[in-house]
Design a protein around this motif. Sequence first.
Motif, PDB file in Angstrom:
ATOM      1  N   SER A  98      33.204  13.356 -34.278  1.00  0.00           N
ATOM      2  CA  SER A  98      32.247  12.331 -34.699  1.00  0.00           C
ATOM      3  C   SER A  98      31.182  12.142 -33.614  1.00  0.00           C
ATOM      4  O   SER A  98      31.476  11.649 -32.513  1.00  0.00           O
ATOM      5  CB  SER A  98      32.959  11.002 -34.958  1.00  0.00           C
ATOM      6  OG  SER A  98      32.018   9.970 -35.150  1.00  0.00           O
ATOM      7  N   ARG A  99      29.960  12.540 -33.927  1.00  0.00           N
ATOM      8  CA  ARG A  99      28.859  12.357 -32.978  1.00  0.00           C
ATOM      9  C   ARG A  99      28.618  10.873 -32.700  1.00  0.00           C
ATOM     10  O   ARG A  99      28.226  10.491 -31.602  1.00  0.00           O
ATOM     11  CB  ARG A  99      27.575  12.987 -33.522  1.00  0.00           C
ATOM     12  CG  ARG A  99      27.647  14.500 -33.634  1.00  0.00           C
ATOM     13  CD  ARG A  99      26.322  15.090 -34.125  1.00  0.00           C
ATOM     14  NE  ARG A  99      26.416  16.535 -34.215  1.00  0.00           N
ATOM     15  CZ  ARG A  99      26.228  17.363 -33.191  1.00  0.00           C
ATOM     16  NH1 ARG A  99      25.915  16.869 -31.998  1.00  0.00           N
ATOM     17  NH2 ARG A  99      26.322  18.664 -33.358  1.00  0.00           N
ATOM     18  N   VAL A 100      28.851  10.040 -33.684  1.00  0.00           N
ATOM     19  CA  VAL A 100      28.621   8.601 -33.542  1.00  0.00           C
ATOM     20  C   VAL A 100      29.484   8.036 -32.425  1.00  0.00           C
ATOM     21  O   VAL A 100      28.998   7.326 -31.531  1.00  0.00           O
ATOM     22  CB  VAL A 100      28.908   7.876 -34.872  1.00  0.00           C
ATOM     23  CG1 VAL A 100      28.832   6.357 -34.686  1.00  0.00           C
ATOM     24  CG2 VAL A 100      27.933   8.325 -35.944  1.00  0.00           C
ATOM     25  N   VAL A 101      30.797   8.346 -32.447  1.00  0.00           N
ATOM     26  CA  VAL A 101      31.694   7.758 -31.457  1.00  0.00           C
ATOM     27  C   VAL A 101      31.507   8.395 -30.078  1.00  0.00           C
ATOM     28  O   VAL A 101      31.600   7.712 -29.047  1.00  0.00           O
ATOM     29  CB  VAL A 101      33.171   7.848 -31.917  1.00  0.00           C
ATOM     30  CG1 VAL A 101      33.732   9.253 -31.756  1.00  0.00           C
ATOM     31  CG2 VAL A 101      34.030   6.851 -31.138  1.00  0.00           C
ATOM     32  N   VAL A 102      31.242   9.703 -30.025  1.00  0.00           N
ATOM     33  CA  VAL A 102      31.029  10.349 -28.723  1.00  0.00           C
ATOM     34  C   VAL A 102      29.785   9.779 -28.046  1.00  0.00           C
ATOM     35  O   VAL A 102      29.789   9.505 -26.834  1.00  0.00           O
ATOM     36  CB  VAL A 102      30.931  11.883 -28.890  1.00  0.00           C
ATOM     37  CG1 VAL A 102      30.464  12.533 -27.581  1.00  0.00           C
ATOM     38  CG2 VAL A 102      32.275  12.461 -29.312  1.00  0.00           C
ATOM     39  N   ALA A 103      28.705   9.589 -28.814  1.00  0.00           N
ATOM     40  CA  ALA A 103      27.484   9.006 -28.237  1.00  0.00           C
ATOM     41  C   ALA A 103      27.742   7.603 -27.709  1.00  0.00           C
ATOM     42  O   ALA A 103      27.273   7.226 -26.623  1.00  0.00           O
ATOM     43  CB  ALA A 103      26.378   8.992 -29.301  1.00  0.00           C
ATOM     44  N   MET A 116      34.209  11.527 -15.924  1.00  0.00           N
ATOM     45  CA  MET A 116      34.827  11.719 -17.236  1.00  0.00           C
ATOM     46  C   MET A 116      33.832  12.402 -18.169  1.00  0.00           C
ATOM     47  O   MET A 116      32.653  12.052 -18.204  1.00  0.00           O
ATOM     48  CB  MET A 116      35.291  10.381 -17.810  1.00  0.00           C
ATOM     49  CG  MET A 116      36.172  10.528 -19.035  1.00  0.00           C
ATOM     50  SD  MET A 116      37.360   9.174 -19.216  1.00  0.00           S
ATOM     51  CE  MET A 116      36.311   7.738 -19.296  1.00  0.00           C
ATOM     52  N   ARG A 117      34.351  13.399 -18.944  1.00  0.00           N
ATOM     53  CA  ARG A 117      33.481  14.203 -19.807  1.00  0.00           C
ATOM     54  C   ARG A 117      33.732  13.890 -21.283  1.00  0.00           C
ATOM     55  O   ARG A 117      34.850  13.598 -21.686  1.00  0.00           O
ATOM     56  CB  ARG A 117      33.728  15.692 -19.545  1.00  0.00           C
ATOM     57  CG  ARG A 117      33.202  16.170 -18.207  1.00  0.00           C
ATOM     58  CD  ARG A 117      33.867  17.451 -17.758  1.00  0.00           C
ATOM     59  NE  ARG A 117      35.258  17.234 -17.394  1.00  0.00           N
ATOM     60  CZ  ARG A 117      36.045  18.178 -16.871  1.00  0.00           C
ATOM     61  NH1 ARG A 117      35.571  19.377 -16.670  1.00  0.00           N
ATOM     62  NH2 ARG A 117      37.298  17.909 -16.568  1.00  0.00           N
ATOM     63  N   TRP A 118      32.642  13.990 -22.078  1.00  0.00           N
ATOM     64  CA  TRP A 118      32.712  13.721 -23.509  1.00  0.00           C
ATOM     65  C   TRP A 118      32.065  14.884 -24.258  1.00  0.00           C
ATOM     66  O   TRP A 118      30.977  15.336 -23.917  1.00  0.00           O
ATOM     67  CB  TRP A 118      31.969  12.414 -23.850  1.00  0.00           C
ATOM     68  CG  TRP A 118      32.541  11.242 -23.085  1.00  0.00           C
ATOM     69  CD1 TRP A 118      32.166  10.812 -21.850  1.00  0.00           C
ATOM     70  CD2 TRP A 118      33.611  10.408 -23.512  1.00  0.00           C
ATOM     71  NE1 TRP A 118      32.939   9.744 -21.470  1.00  0.00           N
ATOM     72  CE2 TRP A 118      33.844   9.465 -22.471  1.00  0.00           C
ATOM     73  CE3 TRP A 118      34.399  10.338 -24.652  1.00  0.00           C
ATOM     74  CZ2 TRP A 118      34.809   8.489 -22.538  1.00  0.00           C
ATOM     75  CZ3 TRP A 118      35.369   9.363 -24.734  1.00  0.00           C
ATOM     76  CH2 TRP A 118      35.577   8.454 -23.690  1.00  0.00           C
ATOM     77  N   ARG A 119      32.734  15.381 -25.287  1.00  0.00           N
ATOM     78  CA  ARG A 119      32.237  16.541 -26.022  1.00  0.00           C
ATOM     79  C   ARG A 119      32.367  16.309 -27.529  1.00  0.00           C
ATOM     80  O   ARG A 119      33.402  15.803 -28.003  1.00  0.00           O
ATOM     81  CB  ARG A 119      33.021  17.803 -25.652  1.00  0.00           C
ATOM     82  CG  ARG A 119      32.981  18.196 -24.190  1.00  0.00           C
ATOM     83  CD  ARG A 119      31.629  18.795 -23.821  1.00  0.00           C
ATOM     84  NE  ARG A 119      31.635  19.255 -22.438  1.00  0.00           N
ATOM     85  CZ  ARG A 119      31.267  18.505 -21.389  1.00  0.00           C
ATOM     86  NH1 ARG A 119      30.871  17.244 -21.592  1.00  0.00           N
ATOM     87  NH2 ARG A 119      31.278  19.007 -20.181  1.00  0.00           N
ATOM     88  N   VAL A 120      31.322  16.677 -28.274  1.00  0.00           N
ATOM     89  CA  VAL A 120      31.418  16.695 -29.735  1.00  0.00           C
ATOM     90  C   VAL A 120      32.046  18.040 -30.106  1.00  0.00           C
ATOM     91  O   VAL A 120      31.452  19.100 -29.904  1.00  0.00           O
ATOM     92  CB  VAL A 120      30.038  16.552 -30.397  1.00  0.00           C
ATOM     93  CG1 VAL A 120      30.172  16.661 -31.918  1.00  0.00           C
ATOM     94  CG2 VAL A 120      29.402  15.230 -30.008  1.00  0.00           C
ATOM     95  N   MET A 121      33.262  17.978 -30.633  1.00  0.00           N
ATOM     96  CA  MET A 121      34.004  19.217 -30.864  1.00  0.00           C
ATOM     97  C   MET A 121      35.109  18.973 -31.880  1.00  0.00           C
ATOM     98  O   MET A 121      35.731  17.903 -31.905  1.00  0.00           O
ATOM     99  CB  MET A 121      34.608  19.727 -29.542  1.00  0.00           C
ATOM    100  CG  MET A 121      35.110  21.150 -29.557  1.00  0.00           C
ATOM    101  SD  MET A 121      35.777  21.622 -27.920  1.00  0.00           S
ATOM    102  CE  MET A 121      34.287  21.549 -26.914  1.00  0.00           C
ATOM    103  N   ASP A 122      35.347  19.972 -32.713  1.00  0.00           N
ATOM    104  CA  ASP A 122      36.439  19.921 -33.681  1.00  0.00           C
ATOM    105  C   ASP A 122      37.726  20.352 -32.976  1.00  0.00           C
ATOM    106  O   ASP A 122      37.800  21.447 -32.415  1.00  0.00           O
ATOM    107  CB  ASP A 122      36.135  20.858 -34.853  1.00  0.00           C
ATOM    108  CG  ASP A 122      37.141  20.723 -35.991  1.00  0.00           C
ATOM    109  OD1 ASP A 122      38.277  20.266 -35.746  1.00  0.00           O
ATOM    110  OD2 ASP A 122      36.797  21.112 -37.127  1.00  0.00           O
ATOM    111  N   MET A 123      38.729  19.503 -32.988  1.00  0.00           N
ATOM    112  CA  MET A 123      39.968  19.804 -32.269  1.00  0.00           C
ATOM    113  C   MET A 123      40.729  20.989 -32.870  1.00  0.00           C
ATOM    114  O   MET A 123      41.618  21.547 -32.226  1.00  0.00           O
ATOM    115  CB  MET A 123      40.877  18.559 -32.231  1.00  0.00           C
ATOM    116  CG  MET A 123      41.226  18.015 -33.590  1.00  0.00           C
ATOM    117  SD  MET A 123      41.736  16.269 -33.524  1.00  0.00           S
ATOM    118  CE  MET A 123      43.415  16.425 -32.966  1.00  0.00           C
TER     119      MET A 123
END
Length: 739
Positions: A98-103, A116-123
């Motif tokens: 979800s781009r919304v929550v990562v942003a 801490m790192r954040w990535r938009v990615m399908d698990m």
Amino acid sequence: MATTPPAAVAEGAAILDTLGDFTSRENWDKFFALRGTGDSFEWYAEWPRLQAPLLDLLRGCSAPAEAVEILVPGCGNSAISERLYDAGFRRITNVDFSRVVVADMLRRHARVRPEMRWRVMDMTGMQFADGSFDVILDKGGLDALMEPEVGTKLGMKYLNEAKRVLKSGGKFVCLTLAESHVLALLLSEFRFGWDMSIQAIASEPSKRSAFQTFMVVMVKGKMGVVQTIKSLLDQSAEYCNMKQANAVIRALGNENIIRESYTSGVDVLLSLRDLQLGAIGDLKVIVPGRRKQFILGEQGSSLYCYKAVLLDTKKQTEIFVYHCGVFIVPKARAQEWLFASEEGQWHVVESAKASRLIMVFLDSRHSNADMDVIKKDLSPLVKDLEPGNPDEEAPIPFMMAGDGVKQRDILQEATSEITGPMVVEDVIYENADGDQSSMSEKIFRRLIFKRSSGLVQSEALLIRDSPGDETDKKTKSASATSKKRRNQKRGSKNSLRIDHSFLGSSYHSSIISGLSLVASALSAAAASGAKVSTTVIGLGAGCFPMFLRGCLPFIDIEVVELDPMVAELAKKYFGFSMDEQLKVHLGDGIKFVEDIAAGNLRTTAHSVSNGSDNAVKILIIDVDSSDLSFGLSCPPENFVEDSFLLLAKEFLSEGGLFIINLVSRSSSVREMVVSRLKAVFEYLYSLQLEEDVNEVLFVSPSERYLEINNLDAAVTKLKDLLKFPVDVDSDIKKLQRLQ
């Protein structure tokens, strides 16, 4: 005490309603957009309850806290990552599709928690290198992927990715509700090469949830090693939802029994998935002299199920024609030394000039299948077993020992409304007895059910009458003599008859051998002149009931057959006949058993014998299924439902044996059937056939007639009773009790 305003409750319900499908990216984007920014949401246990067990686990890593690489897949807007960061674990990578929550999370933490790192990615398809992380922390991610409508597909993709990106010795920590379908996937996917433990997370006494959170930890170890699961659930009663925990405890107990069987030294028949999960080590690497038996196609992803043997050549210094090859062995040749013995198989490996050879054994299920169909069915299955990093487009070569059927003569094709298309045929197998002379060629008569991909339902041996018998027949009538002359041009087929002392199916032999479990009761009945009540559900060509009648003359047999046309073919082509000892009832087998159990029906076999109703009883289910969608080829699903199992128990209320011919493509379906049987019957035994996929199950409600302590003596008693030869000693070695 503070209360939640009605408006807030309505808003929360509306937000949750937006999800519906937990696997939908669009639904999650909408969910997080409605919640707004700057807030966290915890689906499962809160940090105060997770803090102690989680920090203890992470501080047990070999690297210092600030160097431990942690992955949080499906992070959402949980506060768990920031709590870990503040506890000293700085190298945390959070991913969510979800781009919304990562942003939102990036805005909240970029300045105050810069490492801490954040990535938009399908698990289920992560862009990380193999072995990137020391710890994977899953907080409800797997549970969200396991939607009932989706099945296990997404869950398996995610777990494969998690295992790939985890370092050797790394820890996969799964916070889950441990629902049965989720737990079953975890237990099977982390069976080989993983050290597994489970504990319950305490709930706050004032906020006791209806759902218990569990922490399952899998440590990545050496492939091929099997460890039993460590459970701390028995110690959790004071704060744990024990109703939910007890279901988990039962599942762990069953799984540990399975795991112990892999470490007991018994040559367990593995599944293709077992091999892929590392049951015999890394499949991509050739291990000289490695030989393992397994089953292909057991999960229903193919048309057929096959028994196979993987062989990595002993002489790795040679130059090979093939890196990997498949060698197909037809049923008619499966018992030859060259293919049936380990020594013979190594000879085939050498002659095939393949670094790895996968030997596939065909059985009766494949008899009418086109070989091109077989190869097409096998191709995607064996591709997973190719060593190294093969070219996806390069086909694996197929070799074959030769077509098993030399000659085929179709006697009748018929179609029944119940069974569908059927074929009766006479066949001669190539080299059936190792003698090339035409006089010694064996002729077999087969009944084939086409609905089950050409299943050979019954196979009988045809033998010639002796000259004396033929002379007697000629004197009976002039018409018979005239008919014989007319048939001479066709090879005098009227001189052939069914040999009812021959069993064409190895599982039928196993059923006879399993009667050793009640041998003393059978011996006592034979000595006293009593009759042993035996019910067989499923007639087929009638070969097995006819064998039973001749082999054990003191048995009274009631056969129940649903399809009248099957009974007609049995009489017309297979020499089936009835008398006072052998009766056939046309109708529904379940209804028949129900009527007897309820006392509504008393038949010849179930009448009082010698004034006693307490003789041992035998109930045999030998029926194939017309609906393979459930994963059962034999018997139909309704014969393993709880309701019928309870009927069978009532049927055997005085004691005896309930025998099931079980054929399943799915190991999970097989385990489900066994679990149901265990819930109803106290005593359960299994006899797994080596050359076929059949498994014969013997169950009993009590030990009244069972030979539990001295099976060797029971085998001797049974052999003394048999009028026809059966290899009881060989069969009984495979018999094992399922606890």
